[in-house]
Scaffold this motif. Structure first.
Motif, PDB file in Angstrom:
ATOM      1  N   LEU B 254       1.169  -1.246   0.293  1.00  0.00           N
ATOM      2  CA  LEU B 254      -0.162  -0.306   0.470  1.00  0.00           C
ATOM      3  C   LEU B 254       0.726   1.242   0.068  1.00  0.00           C
ATOM      4  O   LEU B 254       1.748   1.130   0.516  1.00  0.00           O
ATOM      5  N   GLU B 255       0.174   2.556  -0.665  1.00  0.00           N
ATOM      6  CA  GLU B 255       1.309   3.772  -0.045  1.00  0.00           C
ATOM      7  C   GLU B 255      -0.758   4.868   0.055  1.00  0.00           C
ATOM      8  O   GLU B 255      -1.076   4.946  -0.782  1.00  0.00           O
ATOM      9  N   LEU B 256       0.632   4.819   1.234  1.00  0.00           N
ATOM     10  CA  LEU B 256      -1.010   5.521   1.893  1.00  0.00           C
ATOM     11  C   LEU B 256      -0.963   7.318   2.493  1.00  0.00           C
ATOM     12  O   LEU B 256      -1.430   7.790   2.692  1.00  0.00           O
ATOM     13  N   ASP B 257       0.122   7.752   1.644  1.00  0.00           N
ATOM     14  CA  ASP B 257       0.408   9.329   1.770  1.00  0.00           C
ATOM     15  C   ASP B 257      -1.129  10.140   1.221  1.00  0.00           C
ATOM     16  O   ASP B 257      -1.128  11.450   1.968  1.00  0.00           O
ATOM     17  N   GLY B 258      -2.017   9.366   0.441  1.00  0.00           N
ATOM     18  CA  GLY B 258      -3.046  10.336   0.820  1.00  0.00           C
ATOM     19  C   GLY B 258      -4.455  10.214   2.167  1.00  0.00           C
ATOM     20  O   GLY B 258      -4.678  11.332   1.574  1.00  0.00           O
ATOM     21  N   LEU B 259      -4.017   8.908   3.234  1.00  0.00           N
ATOM     22  CA  LEU B 259      -5.027   9.031   3.526  1.00  0.00           C
ATOM     23  C   LEU B 259      -4.377   9.148   5.114  1.00  0.00           C
ATOM     24  O   LEU B 259      -4.603  10.051   5.931  1.00  0.00           O
ATOM     25  N   VAL B 260      -2.526   9.596   5.215  1.00  0.00           N
ATOM     26  CA  VAL B 260      -2.314   9.829   6.344  1.00  0.00           C
ATOM     27  C   VAL B 260      -2.492  11.678   6.258  1.00  0.00           C
ATOM     28  O   VAL B 260      -2.454  12.351   5.810  1.00  0.00           O
ATOM     29  N   GLY B 261      -2.478  12.391   7.911  1.00  0.00           N
ATOM     30  CA  GLY B 261      -2.234  13.579   8.356  1.00  0.00           C
ATOM     31  C   GLY B 261      -3.603  14.000   8.147  1.00  0.00           C
ATOM     32  O   GLY B 261      -4.058  15.591   7.960  1.00  0.00           O
ATOM     33  N   ARG B 262      -4.166  13.207   8.326  1.00  0.00           N
ATOM     34  CA  ARG B 262      -5.698  14.386   7.552  1.00  0.00           C
ATOM     35  C   ARG B 262      -6.726  13.858   9.611  1.00  0.00           C
ATOM     36  O   ARG B 262      -7.962  14.125   9.428  1.00  0.00           O
ATOM     37  N   GLY B 263      -6.152  13.474  10.342  1.00  0.00           N
ATOM     38  CA  GLY B 263      -7.179  13.160  11.393  1.00  0.00           C
ATOM     39  C   GLY B 263      -8.417  11.577  11.041  1.00  0.00           C
ATOM     40  O   GLY B 263      -9.159  11.996  11.976  1.00  0.00           O
ATOM     41  N   VAL B 264      -8.084  10.882   9.899  1.00  0.00           N
ATOM     42  CA  VAL B 264      -8.775  10.117   9.803  1.00  0.00           C
ATOM     43  C   VAL B 264      -8.233   8.878  10.104  1.00  0.00           C
ATOM     44  O   VAL B 264      -7.829   8.144   9.447  1.00  0.00           O
ATOM     45  N   ALA B 265      -9.652   8.300  11.259  1.00  0.00           N
ATOM     46  CA  ALA B 265      -9.275   7.273  11.502  1.00  0.00           C
ATOM     47  C   ALA B 265     -10.002   6.270  11.009  1.00  0.00           C
ATOM     48  O   ALA B 265      -9.898   4.676  10.467  1.00  0.00           O
ATOM     49  N   GLU B 266     -10.946   6.012  10.396  1.00  0.00           N
ATOM     50  CA  GLU B 266     -11.977   5.187  10.259  1.00  0.00           C
ATOM     51  C   GLU B 266     -12.869   6.031   8.688  1.00  0.00           C
ATOM     52  O   GLU B 266     -12.639   7.139   8.571  1.00  0.00           O
ATOM     53  N   PHE B 267     -12.814   5.165   7.829  1.00  0.00           N
ATOM     54  CA  PHE B 267     -13.689   5.307   6.639  1.00  0.00           C
ATOM     55  C   PHE B 267     -14.218   4.449   5.541  1.00  0.00           C
ATOM     56  O   PHE B 267     -13.988   3.208   5.562  1.00  0.00           O
ATOM     57  N   CYS B 268     -15.007   5.081   4.300  1.00  0.00           N
ATOM     58  CA  CYS B 268     -15.095   3.971   3.278  1.00  0.00           C
ATOM     59  C   CYS B 268     -13.862   3.487   2.453  1.00  0.00           C
ATOM     60  O   CYS B 268     -13.563   4.310   2.065  1.00  0.00           O
ATOM     61  N   PHE B 269     -13.884   1.368   1.870  1.00  0.00           N
ATOM     62  CA  PHE B 269     -12.728   1.305   1.819  1.00  0.00           C
ATOM     63  C   PHE B 269     -13.553   0.811   1.241  1.00  0.00           C
ATOM     64  O   PHE B 269     -14.130  -0.187   0.447  1.00  0.00           O
ATOM     65  N   VAL B 270     -12.709   0.539  -0.589  1.00  0.00           N
ATOM     66  CA  VAL B 270     -12.885  -0.002  -1.306  1.00  0.00           C
ATOM     67  C   VAL B 270     -12.377  -0.663  -1.960  1.00  0.00           C
ATOM     68  O   VAL B 270     -10.949  -0.566  -2.285  1.00  0.00           O
ATOM     69  N   VAL B 271     -12.067  -2.405  -2.104  1.00  0.00           N
ATOM     70  CA  VAL B 271     -11.216  -2.970  -2.926  1.00  0.00           C
ATOM     71  C   VAL B 271     -12.160  -3.754  -3.975  1.00  0.00           C
ATOM     72  O   VAL B 271     -12.606  -4.377  -3.887  1.00  0.00           O
ATOM     73  N   ALA B 272     -11.187  -3.340  -5.084  1.00  0.00           N
ATOM     74  CA  ALA B 272     -11.903  -3.918  -6.769  1.00  0.00           C
ATOM     75  C   ALA B 272     -10.678  -4.732  -7.370  1.00  0.00           C
ATOM     76  O   ALA B 272      -9.983  -3.410  -8.964  1.00  0.00           O
ATOM     77  N   PRO B 273     -10.073  -6.006  -7.297  1.00  0.00           N
ATOM     78  CA  PRO B 273      -9.429  -6.764  -7.834  1.00  0.00           C
ATOM     79  C   PRO B 273      -9.463  -6.537  -9.237  1.00  0.00           C
ATOM     80  O   PRO B 273     -10.441  -7.591  -9.939  1.00  0.00           O
ATOM     81  N   VAL B 274      -8.798  -7.026  -9.644  1.00  0.00           N
ATOM     82  CA  VAL B 274      -8.625  -7.018 -10.795  1.00  0.00           C
ATOM     83  C   VAL B 274      -7.901  -8.944 -11.540  1.00  0.00           C
ATOM     84  O   VAL B 274      -6.625  -9.169 -11.066  1.00  0.00           O
TER      85      VAL B 274
END
Lengths: 290, 290, 290, 290
Positions: B254-274
């Motif tokens: 995973l690359e989490l750059d976009g998620l950190v530093g926002r004070g968000v611990a829970e969120f809507c998560f979507v996983v749609a593998p090919v």
């Protein structure tokens, strides 16, 4: 070039996906009612539908259970398998990147076509620039409307799209993901041979309507979105109008089985392509979340 | 075999993804507040991080702008480019299919390992069986907690996971997607060389905790989820405990750059593998939708 | 196992190619009279004949003239092109390595079949062990004898081979390369579709005769050397008799155009396979030097 | 363009290989004395030397002994294995096709560079046009002359080539295959890392000498024939002088172990490349037949 060139700045590589903003995402989330996740991808793999001029997908096992049966060393009981896959990116369910088609010497938004080389792939507008979105999906089910799959080469025009929205009691909104069911894949699933001939699909008037409505992305259950053969003297004019002029990506080869017959016309739609850097399409499993 | 074998029937191939039902999907949708879609995938492609024992990803242009510059025929102004990609499926951001690891002669849920062959690939539990989900994601940000990326070989145990939930004011719920930030990728992004050595990651106690909590899927910003080296006498014990015994798929790299530093611990998560049929992993662009 | 197992020592991986020694090489060189080099390979590449169950050959340009047309940097006037190819090694004109077929748990000469894995390829008897040879080639031209290409499924027995030698005034000698013309490729070159069905070819009596004559290598202008379908209850018995029991490699898919109609029955024959380590066949351009 | 353009007609694609005619073939055959066949190819495969900018060779098993260990169906005792290989054609021991390098807009002999595209590969001068030859090989062993491998960046000029012939008591003849031993591969075999840096090799004066002598083909035990780095302001000038101007193909990455230390300076030399259609190089196992 008119269309959407320059609309989001001269360096923009996202095109109509810019039309999906926070409001559209929240609206999409609010459409989740049942809590059902429906994947809209065709089966991928060695047996998938691949146009005759492209190589078929291949999967090679780099390590498998046979290696252990023959005596491969095991530490702590741990065994693993791994593999390598190869595929033409415009096979199966995929999103056309905005570098896929163009006219003249410029790609969408004036990016120079000279960035699209053997050595670099698509240095601009490559599959890695396909932003993932959640937005409202709207299904226009022409098979339900007609009572049978559309015949080969049926032209779907602006009128059918407008009627589709209206009959569902919906109004087009900027950022919509438009999903059209022609029945083409359903009726060619067993025998891929004719799937790549003379599909029914969108015509030029539909392209104009979609652009005017600020639709963000279009997906159809056929191999090229637009009707084949193309009008006399043209070749893939809907690709040029939407991808090249308006920056609207296409989702090709949808499989809509899980979505039809539910009486649902609008839904939460998620597209999260796997964007190999410099590629001209991203493989994807689009989701309708009901 | 204890764990989750048989829990969802003897033919089940979905494992812990069964824990994501309509309630979990709806709960996830309700977590969308800002309307921001954050992709959590590492850059994919020729320059991506690939373990030394696997081949690096390749992209080959089958047609590009150079062909037209050299005189390829153009009809109606239409030009197009296309390409073929090849990659080891356990490279970049991917979901380990439940066929990826096992012990003895049976895969998860008792499916015979003899189904995992060169000729067929994973005839059971292949990447095409990885169900797409939307569920609650919970971020445990150990970099924020510690003030710096975790050092090599740092063991993350049950206690850290419990504390992570508690400090965010959350309680684990069945069907959660657990996302752990170690900082490993962030600190090795520029130089991949050491990325595949001695990562910090989950230990056996963490695996037990995750299984007991009925977490549906686990993702970490490292290459193998679990701490390396493995405990004396074991090899990838967290893989065996979670994938093999409990049917919990992993999202690696995973690359989490976009998620950190926002004070968000829970969120809507979507996983749609090919999911390429018969493959042991699916490429994926996981989404956090805030 | 009888046959040639153990004949050249228990570690031998060369098989009947051992029969080509200095005398045979010198004899072959003495057969060069005209000074004409004839290549006996089918056209290789994307359009080549590939069995339906294998992937077709692909060639990908990594750099080409289009890159320069689009502005790639040139130093000192130097431009270059390069490419990558992928092919099933049992496509086109190739030599079957002795690891290609076996029965029971042992390959030729008792090498354990357990050395033939996904991870390692053929760790024994791989294509890299195919020794290059120069030896006498003998052409048995059954098309000339019959006046037309052999019909599908024509069985070629020991008698035809003996008669072929005799009618050319030749006696079989140890180390000979036997080349048989059936006309199968000539009559299927334009349409590959039926090429992989029911070829005429060698039968079990021919295999016995070849083994008894100490022929070093056998090549035919068909896809599998031996007649198809195989005799009731057997499958590729000539492969088993010659490759597995006697260590005689096969050259499949010969194109004999350059050799026929010249009244030449014996000639200098050179086989220099490209042996990718661990592969089960080596691509080759066999030469008749007249 | 001067050089050999037009020398063998405007449609010629063979270049200096035209210099090998019946007389040269017969002369070569007469050089076979011992009856020893020596292969001059580096080991091919996953572990072979590949330049850092190219993908390493890969071999994938499509079927292997593991499949049978796991229960694959066997008829008549017959088991088989097969595989697919992928490689950059300019890796390992290969012959550069005349389409490999050029200057301006024309390939050797004025063939338009516009024939060298992603879609078609090299439609002219492709690897399939590399004619197989038997001719006299002459070894110039600079390691023996110096007593040690040549240091990095050693320039080999016309004088060294002339002296090499003279000291062997030989005179250059049209159609010769010139083989030069620098010791570069021998001293980098164990560690490929530095092999692709600053090799010793031919300089521009050597190229002139070779062209003037009507040498048909040149092979060296290094990766690019010519000395690196190139002279100030040039890039691969020996490639341009010999391949582009004179149509002399190169055999790169020779392994000469079997040929040295035998006191043999001239020998029968056979080159039978495997020419994938449209590729820019052919894999090859060159032979010295002593």
């Amino acid at each position: 070039m008119s269309g959407n060139w320059g609309r989001w700045g001269s360096s923009d590589e996202i095109g109509a996906l810019n039309l999906v903003g926070p409001d559209e995402v929240r609206r999409a989330a609010s459409l989740v009612r049942e809590g059902t996740v429906v994947a809209l991808a065709q089966p991928s793999g060695a047996e998938g539908a691949v146009p005759p001029h492209r190589g078929r997908g291949m999967r090679f096992m780099d390590r498998d259970a046979g290696d252990y049966a023959l005596g491969a060393r095991v530490v702590g009981g741990f065994k693993f398998a791994e593999d390598t896959v190869m595929l033409s990116t415009h096979s199966g369910t995929h999103v056309d990147a905005l570098s896929h088609v163009w006219s003249g010497d410029e790609l969408f938004n004036g990016h120079p076509a000279s960035t699209l080389r053997s050595t670099t792939g698509a240095a601009r507008l490559g599959a890695e620039t396909l932003r993932s979105i959640m937005t409202r999906g709207v299904l226009i089910d022409l098979v339900a409307a007609r009572g049978e799959p559309l015949p080969a080469s049926t032209r779907i025009g602006a009128e059918e799209l407008a009627r589709g929205y209206a009959s569902a009691g919906l109004v087009p909104e900027a950022g919509d993901a438009l999903v059209v069911r022609t029945g083409w894949w359903e009726s060619h699933r067993e025998s891929h041979a004719d799937y790549f001939d003379n599909e029914p699909g969108l015509d030029e008037s539909a392209a104009e309507w979609i652009a005017a409505a600020d639709i963000a992305i279009v997906g159809v259950d056929n191999y090229a979105i637009e009707v084949q053969p193309s009008s006399e003297g043209t070749r893939f004019p809907v690709h040029l109008a939407l991808i090249h002029e308006h920056g609207v990506p296409f989702i090709e080869n949808l499989e809509l089985d899980g979505l039809v017959g539910r009486g649902v016309a609008e839904f939460c739609f998620v597209v999260a392509p796997v964007g190999f850097a410099g590629s001209t399409a991203g493989q994807v499993t689009p989701l309708a979340i009901l």
